[in-house]
Design a protein around this motif. Structure first.
Motif, PDB file in Angstrom:
ATOM      1  N   UNK A   1      33.147  40.058  33.552  1.00 41.39           N
ATOM      2  CA  UNK A   1      33.639  41.178  34.363  1.00 41.39           C
ATOM      3  C   UNK A   1      34.822  40.744  35.221  1.00 41.39           C
ATOM      4  N   UNK A   2      34.736  39.546  35.791  1.00 45.03           N
ATOM      5  CA  UNK A   2      35.851  39.032  36.598  1.00 45.03           C
ATOM      6  C   UNK A   2      37.099  38.844  35.734  1.00 45.03           C
ATOM      7  N   UNK A   3      36.932  38.323  34.519  1.00 44.57           N
ATOM      8  CA  UNK A   3      38.088  38.123  33.637  1.00 44.57           C
ATOM      9  C   UNK A   3      38.716  39.457  33.245  1.00 44.57           C
TER      10      UNK A   3
ATOM     11  N   UNK B   1      43.248  43.157  33.880  1.00 42.09           N
ATOM     12  CA  UNK B   1      43.832  44.451  34.278  1.00 42.09           C
ATOM     13  C   UNK B   1      44.835  44.273  35.409  1.00 42.09           C
ATOM     14  N   UNK B   2      44.521  43.398  36.356  1.00 37.06           N
ATOM     15  CA  UNK B   2      45.446  43.148  37.468  1.00 37.06           C
ATOM     16  C   UNK B   2      46.746  42.525  36.960  1.00 37.06           C
ATOM     17  N   UNK B   3      46.628  41.561  36.060  1.00 33.65           N
ATOM     18  CA  UNK B   3      47.837  40.923  35.512  1.00 33.65           C
ATOM     19  C   UNK B   3      48.671  41.948  34.748  1.00 33.65           C
ATOM     20  N   UNK B   4      48.009  42.815  33.989  1.00 37.67           N
ATOM     21  CA  UNK B   4      48.743  43.851  33.249  1.00 37.67           C
ATOM     22  C   UNK B   4      49.456  44.794  34.204  1.00 37.67           C
ATOM     23  N   UNK B   5      48.799  45.176  35.298  1.00 36.84           N
ATOM     24  CA  UNK B   5      49.455  46.074  36.254  1.00 36.84           C
ATOM     25  C   UNK B   5      50.619  45.365  36.951  1.00 36.84           C
ATOM     26  N   UNK B   6      50.463  44.068  37.220  1.00 37.72           N
ATOM     27  CA  UNK B   6      51.569  43.319  37.823  1.00 37.72           C
ATOM     28  C   UNK B   6      52.755  43.221  36.860  1.00 37.72           C
ATOM     29  N   UNK B   7      52.473  43.018  35.590  1.00 37.78           N
ATOM     30  CA  UNK B   7      53.568  42.968  34.602  1.00 37.78           C
ATOM     31  C   UNK B   7      54.300  44.301  34.540  1.00 37.78           C
ATOM     32  N   UNK B   8      53.545  45.384  34.589  1.00 35.78           N
ATOM     33  CA  UNK B   8      54.192  46.699  34.560  1.00 35.78           C
ATOM     34  C   UNK B   8      55.026  46.906  35.812  1.00 35.78           C
ATOM     35  N   UNK B   9      54.511  46.470  36.968  1.00 37.84           N
ATOM     36  CA  UNK B   9      55.255  46.621  38.221  1.00 37.84           C
ATOM     37  C   UNK B   9      56.493  45.742  38.216  1.00 37.84           C
ATOM     38  N   UNK B  10      56.382  44.537  37.665  1.00 38.06           N
ATOM     39  CA  UNK B  10      57.530  43.629  37.612  1.00 38.06           C
ATOM     40  C   UNK B  10      58.602  44.188  36.695  1.00 38.06           C
ATOM     41  N   UNK B  11      58.187  44.907  35.663  1.00 38.49           N
ATOM     42  CA  UNK B  11      59.164  45.511  34.763  1.00 38.49           C
ATOM     43  C   UNK B  11      60.065  46.497  35.490  1.00 38.49           C
ATOM     44  N   UNK B  12      59.580  47.081  36.556  1.00 38.64           N
ATOM     45  CA  UNK B  12      60.364  48.041  37.329  1.00 38.64           C
ATOM     46  C   UNK B  12      61.140  47.378  38.460  1.00 38.64           C
ATOM     47  N   UNK B  13      60.894  46.115  38.750  1.00 40.29           N
ATOM     48  CA  UNK B  13      61.563  45.396  39.837  1.00 40.29           C
ATOM     49  C   UNK B  13      62.779  44.667  39.278  1.00 40.29           C
TER      50      UNK B  13
ATOM     51  N   UNK C   1      23.512  36.014  32.999  1.00 40.00           N
ATOM     52  CA  UNK C   1      24.010  36.784  34.135  1.00 40.00           C
ATOM     53  C   UNK C   1      25.330  36.205  34.653  1.00 40.00           C
ATOM     54  N   UNK C   2      25.417  34.892  34.720  1.00 36.34           N
ATOM     55  CA  UNK C   2      26.660  34.256  35.175  1.00 36.34           C
ATOM     56  C   UNK C   2      27.794  34.555  34.200  1.00 36.34           C
ATOM     57  N   UNK C   3      27.500  34.526  32.897  1.00 33.79           N
ATOM     58  CA  UNK C   3      28.520  34.843  31.898  1.00 33.79           C
ATOM     59  C   UNK C   3      28.968  36.290  32.006  1.00 33.79           C
ATOM     60  N   UNK C   4      28.015  37.189  32.278  1.00 38.09           N
ATOM     61  CA  UNK C   4      28.372  38.601  32.428  1.00 38.09           C
ATOM     62  C   UNK C   4      29.278  38.797  33.644  1.00 38.09           C
TER      63      UNK C   4
END
Length: 169
Positions: free
Chosen positions: A120-122, A127-139, A113-116
């Motif tokens: 999920x957190x990873x 996904x958050x890091x990917x969205x930040x990279x996409x946003x930084x590409x526009x900045x 359960x802890x691994x699951x």
């Protein structure tokens, strides 16, 4: 339609009583005893005690006068006692192993359960890091802003002095 006989309130139910009552005991206390016993049997101290016991038994029945020796036949009673000890030790050890397997199963389920949750957190963080990279590409980056400011300054300098020959005269 008649109701089945067992659901009717006006009919007595059959009470089946066991011929022999099972003894009641505290399973946790007995299991704890089994674990302590198994733990003790797996030590060098137990081996030393058993070796001393068998050695004293052998020496006493070998060297003592016949009327003081309790194992009149060559060590048959010793074999019987060791067999009796082994017949009780084996189930106790198995009980201790079963309890350990149950604990291991619970721990493995908690780990799963802890691994699951960690997985999920990873995934969420990825996904958050990917969205930040996409946003930084526009900045605009610092280097990009500097190069744009230099280009603007150069353009302003050209507008102030459009003819370089006019400055010489």
């Amino acid at each position: 339609m008649a109701e089945p006989r067992r659901n009717r309130l006006d009919t007595p139910t059959d009470v089946r009583r066991p011929l022999v009552r099972r003894p009641s005991y505290d399973a946790d206390a007995f299991g704890s005893f089994a674990e302590q016993f198994a733990r003790f049997m797996g030590t060098a101290r137990f081996l030393l005690y058993m070796t001393l016991f068998v050695g004293i038994w052998l020496v006493w029945n070998w060297l003592a006068p016949e009327d003081l020796a309790w194992d009149l036949y060559p060590f048959i009673f010793l074999t019987l006692m060791l067999s009796l000890q082994a017949s009780y030790a084996a189930p106790l050890i198995l009980l201790a192993q079963n309890r350990q397997e149950d604990r291991d199963r619970v721990i493995a389920e908690r780990d799963r359960q802890a691994n699951a949750r960690a997985h999920a957190d990873m995934e969420f963080l990825a996904r958050e890091v990917a969205s930040l990279r996409m946003a930084i590409g526009e900045v605009a980056t610092r280097d990009y802003v500097r190069s744009e400011l230099r280009a603007l300054l150069a353009e302003l300098d050209e507008k102030r002095s459009p003819d370089p020959r006019a400055d010489e005269e």
